[in-house]
Design an enzyme around this catalytic site. Structure first.
Site, PDB file in Angstrom:
ATOM      1  N   ASP A 193      -1.367 -13.291   0.867  1.00 36.88           N
ATOM      2  CA  ASP A 193      -1.881 -12.223   1.727  1.00 36.88           C
ATOM      3  C   ASP A 193      -2.228 -12.884   3.056  1.00 36.88           C
ATOM      4  O   ASP A 193      -3.351 -13.341   3.260  1.00 36.88           O
ATOM      5  CB  ASP A 193      -3.122 -11.566   1.081  1.00 36.88           C
ATOM      6  CG  ASP A 193      -3.585 -10.351   1.878  1.00 36.88           C
ATOM      7  OD1 ASP A 193      -2.904 -10.011   2.865  1.00 36.88           O
ATOM      8  OD2 ASP A 193      -4.607  -9.751   1.521  1.00 36.88           O
ATOM      9  N   ASP A 240      -6.678 -14.730   7.499  1.00 39.86           N
ATOM     10  CA  ASP A 240      -5.386 -14.604   6.799  1.00 39.86           C
ATOM     11  C   ASP A 240      -4.352 -15.591   7.325  1.00 39.86           C
ATOM     12  O   ASP A 240      -3.202 -15.237   7.602  1.00 39.86           O
ATOM     13  CB  ASP A 240      -4.842 -13.165   6.900  1.00 39.86           C
ATOM     14  CG  ASP A 240      -5.643 -12.191   6.053  1.00 39.86           C
ATOM     15  OD1 ASP A 240      -6.184 -12.603   5.008  1.00 39.86           O
ATOM     16  OD2 ASP A 240      -5.731 -11.009   6.428  1.00 39.86           O
ATOM     17  N   HIS A 257       0.877  -1.169   0.000  1.00 42.76           N
ATOM     18  CA  HIS A 257       0.000   0.000   0.000  1.00 42.76           C
ATOM     19  C   HIS A 257       0.916   1.223   0.000  1.00 42.76           C
ATOM     20  O   HIS A 257       1.968   1.187   0.645  1.00 42.76           O
ATOM     21  CB  HIS A 257      -0.824   0.112   1.285  1.00 42.76           C
ATOM     22  CG  HIS A 257      -1.743  -1.023   1.543  1.00 42.76           C
ATOM     23  ND1 HIS A 257      -1.400  -2.109   2.295  1.00 42.76           N
ATOM     24  CD2 HIS A 257      -3.023  -1.217   1.178  1.00 42.76           C
ATOM     25  CE1 HIS A 257      -2.433  -2.930   2.375  1.00 42.76           C
ATOM     26  NE2 HIS A 257      -3.427  -2.418   1.693  1.00 42.76           N
ATOM     27  N   GLU A 273     -10.725  -6.316  -5.465  1.00 36.25           N
ATOM     28  CA  GLU A 273     -10.722  -7.417  -4.481  1.00 36.25           C
ATOM     29  C   GLU A 273     -12.016  -7.427  -3.664  1.00 36.25           C
ATOM     30  O   GLU A 273     -12.257  -6.528  -2.869  1.00 36.25           O
ATOM     31  CB  GLU A 273      -9.519  -7.261  -3.537  1.00 36.25           C
ATOM     32  CG  GLU A 273      -9.454  -8.336  -2.469  1.00 36.25           C
ATOM     33  CD  GLU A 273      -8.190  -8.251  -1.630  1.00 36.25           C
ATOM     34  OE1 GLU A 273      -7.226  -7.570  -2.040  1.00 36.25           O
ATOM     35  OE2 GLU A 273      -8.171  -8.870  -0.549  1.00 36.25           O
ATOM     36  N   HIS A 283     -11.477 -14.453   1.827  1.00 35.07           N
ATOM     37  CA  HIS A 283     -12.735 -13.700   1.698  1.00 35.07           C
ATOM     38  C   HIS A 283     -13.825 -14.586   1.113  1.00 35.07           C
ATOM     39  O   HIS A 283     -14.988 -14.498   1.501  1.00 35.07           O
ATOM     40  CB  HIS A 283     -12.522 -12.467   0.821  1.00 35.07           C
ATOM     41  CG  HIS A 283     -11.489 -11.521   1.371  1.00 35.07           C
ATOM     42  ND1 HIS A 283     -11.083 -10.391   0.707  1.00 35.07           N
ATOM     43  CD2 HIS A 283     -10.783 -11.543   2.530  1.00 35.07           C
ATOM     44  CE1 HIS A 283     -10.163  -9.764   1.426  1.00 35.07           C
ATOM     45  NE2 HIS A 283      -9.962 -10.451   2.532  1.00 35.07           N
ATOM     46  N   LYS A 308     -14.836  -8.605  -0.826  1.00 37.53           N
ATOM     47  CA  LYS A 308     -14.876  -9.120   0.547  1.00 37.53           C
ATOM     48  C   LYS A 308     -16.290  -8.880   1.073  1.00 37.53           C
ATOM     49  O   LYS A 308     -16.846  -7.814   0.827  1.00 37.53           O
ATOM     50  CB  LYS A 308     -13.838  -8.378   1.406  1.00 37.53           C
ATOM     51  CG  LYS A 308     -13.668  -8.960   2.799  1.00 37.53           C
ATOM     52  CD  LYS A 308     -12.522  -8.301   3.551  1.00 37.53           C
ATOM     53  CE  LYS A 308     -12.342  -8.952   4.920  1.00 37.53           C
ATOM     54  NZ  LYS A 308     -11.261  -8.351   5.707  1.00 37.53           N
ATOM     55  N   GLU A 368      -9.682 -13.326  -3.097  1.00 33.85           N
ATOM     56  CA  GLU A 368      -8.859 -13.803  -1.979  1.00 33.85           C
ATOM     57  C   GLU A 368      -9.527 -15.041  -1.393  1.00 33.85           C
ATOM     58  O   GLU A 368     -10.714 -15.018  -1.059  1.00 33.85           O
ATOM     59  CB  GLU A 368      -8.702 -12.718  -0.907  1.00 33.85           C
ATOM     60  CG  GLU A 368      -7.930 -13.245   0.300  1.00 33.85           C
ATOM     61  CD  GLU A 368      -7.619 -12.206   1.364  1.00 33.85           C
ATOM     62  OE1 GLU A 368      -6.997 -11.189   1.026  1.00 33.85           O
ATOM     63  OE2 GLU A 368      -7.990 -12.428   2.529  1.00 33.85           O
ATOM     64  N   MET A 390       2.872  -5.501  -7.245  1.00 36.22           N
ATOM     65  CA  MET A 390       1.523  -4.932  -7.119  1.00 36.22           C
ATOM     66  C   MET A 390       1.525  -3.745  -6.162  1.00 36.22           C
ATOM     67  O   MET A 390       2.254  -3.749  -5.172  1.00 36.22           O
ATOM     68  CB  MET A 390       0.593  -6.046  -6.616  1.00 36.22           C
ATOM     69  CG  MET A 390      -0.824  -5.647  -6.332  1.00 36.22           C
ATOM     70  SD  MET A 390      -1.072  -5.045  -4.637  1.00 36.22           S
ATOM     71  CE  MET A 390      -1.823  -6.479  -3.876  1.00 36.22           C
ATOM     72  N   ASP A 425       2.386   1.851   3.298  1.00 34.72           N
ATOM     73  CA  ASP A 425       3.328   0.865   3.849  1.00 34.72           C
ATOM     74  C   ASP A 425       4.769   1.338   3.636  1.00 34.72           C
ATOM     75  O   ASP A 425       5.672   0.992   4.393  1.00 34.72           O
ATOM     76  CB  ASP A 425       3.212  -0.498   3.138  1.00 34.72           C
ATOM     77  CG  ASP A 425       1.851  -1.147   3.316  1.00 34.72           C
ATOM     78  OD1 ASP A 425       1.141  -0.772   4.263  1.00 34.72           O
ATOM     79  OD2 ASP A 425       1.504  -2.020   2.497  1.00 34.72           O
ATOM     80  N   ASP A 482      -5.174 -13.455  -4.152  1.00 33.81           N
ATOM     81  CA  ASP A 482      -4.587 -13.412  -2.811  1.00 33.81           C
ATOM     82  C   ASP A 482      -4.724 -14.779  -2.172  1.00 33.81           C
ATOM     83  O   ASP A 482      -5.832 -15.251  -1.903  1.00 33.81           O
ATOM     84  CB  ASP A 482      -5.282 -12.343  -1.957  1.00 33.81           C
ATOM     85  CG  ASP A 482      -4.708 -10.950  -2.199  1.00 33.81           C
ATOM     86  OD1 ASP A 482      -3.739 -10.828  -2.981  1.00 33.81           O
ATOM     87  OD2 ASP A 482      -5.221  -9.987  -1.596  1.00 33.81           O
ATOM     88  N   ASP A 497     -11.838 -12.411   8.977  1.00 36.02           N
ATOM     89  CA  ASP A 497     -10.766 -12.629   8.004  1.00 36.02           C
ATOM     90  C   ASP A 497      -9.505 -13.089   8.729  1.00 36.02           C
ATOM     91  O   ASP A 497      -8.822 -12.285   9.364  1.00 36.02           O
ATOM     92  CB  ASP A 497     -10.516 -11.305   7.262  1.00 36.02           C
ATOM     93  CG  ASP A 497      -9.567 -11.448   6.102  1.00 36.02           C
ATOM     94  OD1 ASP A 497      -9.232 -12.588   5.737  1.00 36.02           O
ATOM     95  OD2 ASP A 497      -9.168 -10.408   5.555  1.00 36.02           O
TER      96      ASP A 497
END
Ligand code: GLT
Ligand code: MN
Ligand code: MN
Length: 382
Positions: free
Chosen positions: A289, A259, A54, A181, A222, A183, A219, A88, A57, A247, A257
């Site tokens: 992810d 992950d 991101h 994406e 998700h 969710k 994902e 990405m 980030d 993802d 979620d």
């Protein structure tokens, strides 16, 4: 060394994954902050081909243009020295309070405009680092109070926002594609565009001038939150030519979620995901992810990355074993019966055909054996 990643395996990980300090609704950070440059070097050392990020980030929120330029240059140097690319880029449109009630779909036109501006800046940064995919995860694009938003307006605003950004990418000749994406919920009570199917339907309504560069980033986690079959989710995007990113991770169904590390849940479904991507020679990156456990110490975040990669490579090998297994292939081969009546007869010819439904239904399919063989192969006894 078996199961060692090569660059051409194209494994990538989000910087937010390894930098996740453990903060959640019930507890604060459990690990010290991870410097973004150390993060990129760490991923390269694990054998990653690329990293995903991101804007925030890498470039702290609100950084000046001069600081932004300096950080981009520094990142390019680290990437070159470590031998890792940026695959990405995505825009954080969920963390700052300005986005508390949505970004591109906010009822406030000023917030919608600000969201577009921040997204353009993220795309510019990604372009400088070489990103080929721009992911749009609309975490805040939703509601809790049904009366607060007109869901039709929300979709229209979403469409305007996606089209605007896709045009921006095209107009600048960035050569990037957009991957939306889906969710179903979290952090909002309900999120717009909740599943891959919704996104595919939405894409079909986009301006044809940019539709070719907009696809899906399903994902696994998700999809499983909604209780869907993840393999079929990915397959439908793939068949539509719209699987632009995926993802990967793991998730128990009907929960928040999670992950979890790739391979942590439903081994059979995970195997068929790898099989789908590999059998179809899907050209995208293999992007994880995932989040470290809150119990992990700082150095264990690299065990997470290495573990996800190794598990993928093990399953990829199992796919080859499955495809070469004579008994399995015999069973599969026997399932297909070709007959011109299948698809190639005209309506008139088909009306004249004679079928014996009792005979057709009497055929043995052998699914008990097929699933047993799949299980035994995955369990390592075959
Ligand atoms: C966030 C979300 C992920 C998205 C990331 C991209 S951020 O962690 O849960 O699924 O892919 O914005
Ligand atoms: Mn994701
Ligand atoms: Mn997730």
């Amino acid at each position: 060394m078996p199961y060692e990643p090569r660059k051409e395996d194209r494994f990538t990980v989000g910087l937010w994954c390894t930098a996740y300090g453990g903060r959640e609704v019930f507890g604060r950070e459990v690990r010290p902050p991870l410097d973004p440059m150390e993060n990129i070097r760490g991923l390269a050392a694990c054998g990653c081909y690329g990293f995903n990020f991101h804007d925030d980030d890498l470039i702290p929120f609100g950084a000046s243009p001069a600081d932004t330029d300096r950080l981009i240059k520094q990142t390019l140097t680290v990437m070159r020295d470590a031998g890792i690319v940026n695959a990405m880029v995505t825009c954080n449109m969920f963390e700052h309070p300005v986005f508390k009630d949505g970004a591109l779909t906010s009822n406030d036109g000023r917030v919608r405009a600000y969201a577009r501006q921040k997204a353009m800046r993220a795309i510019d940064i990604g372009a400088q680092l070489g990103a080929s995919v721009y992911v749009m995860w609309g975490g805040r694009e939703g509601l809790e109070v049904e009366a607060s938003k007109n869901p039709i307006d929300a979709i229209k605003r979403y469409r305007d926002g996606v089209e605007f950004l896709a045009h921006y990418i095209k107009d600048n000749g960035y050569g990037m594609v957009v991957a939306i994406e889906p969710k179903p919920n979290e952090p909002r009570g309900d999120i717009f565009l909740p599943t891959a199917g919704h996104v595919l339907g939405f894409i079909a309504t986009l301006d044809p001038a940019i539709r070719d560069i907009v696809g899906v980033n399903p994902e696994i986690q998700h999809s499983r939150m909604s209780g869907l079959n993840t393999v079929h989710d990915l397959a439908q995007c793939l068949e539509a030519g719209k699987l632009f990113h995926a993802d990967l991770g793991a998730q128990k169904p009907a929960r928040y979620d999670q992950d979890l590390r790739f391979g942590a849940e439903d081994l059979k479904e995970t195997f068929f995901i790898v099989k789908l991507l590999e059998d179809n020679h899907w050209p995208g990156t293999r992007a994880f992810d995932v989040k470290p456990y809150r119990q992990d110490q700082a150095d264990e975040v690299w065990d997470l990355v290495r573990g996800c990669i190794r598990s993928y490579l093990i399953l990829r090998e199992k796919v080859a074993v499955f495809n070469a297994d004579q008994e399995i292939q015999q069973l599969l081969g026997a399932l297909r019966v070709e007959h011109p009546a299948g698809e190639h007869l005209t309506a008139k010819q088909l009306q004249a055909e004679r079928f014996d439904p009792d005979l057709l239904s009497a055929r043995k399919l052998g699914y008990q054996r097929l699933d047993q063989l799949t299980f035994e192969l995955l369990a390592g006894v075959r």
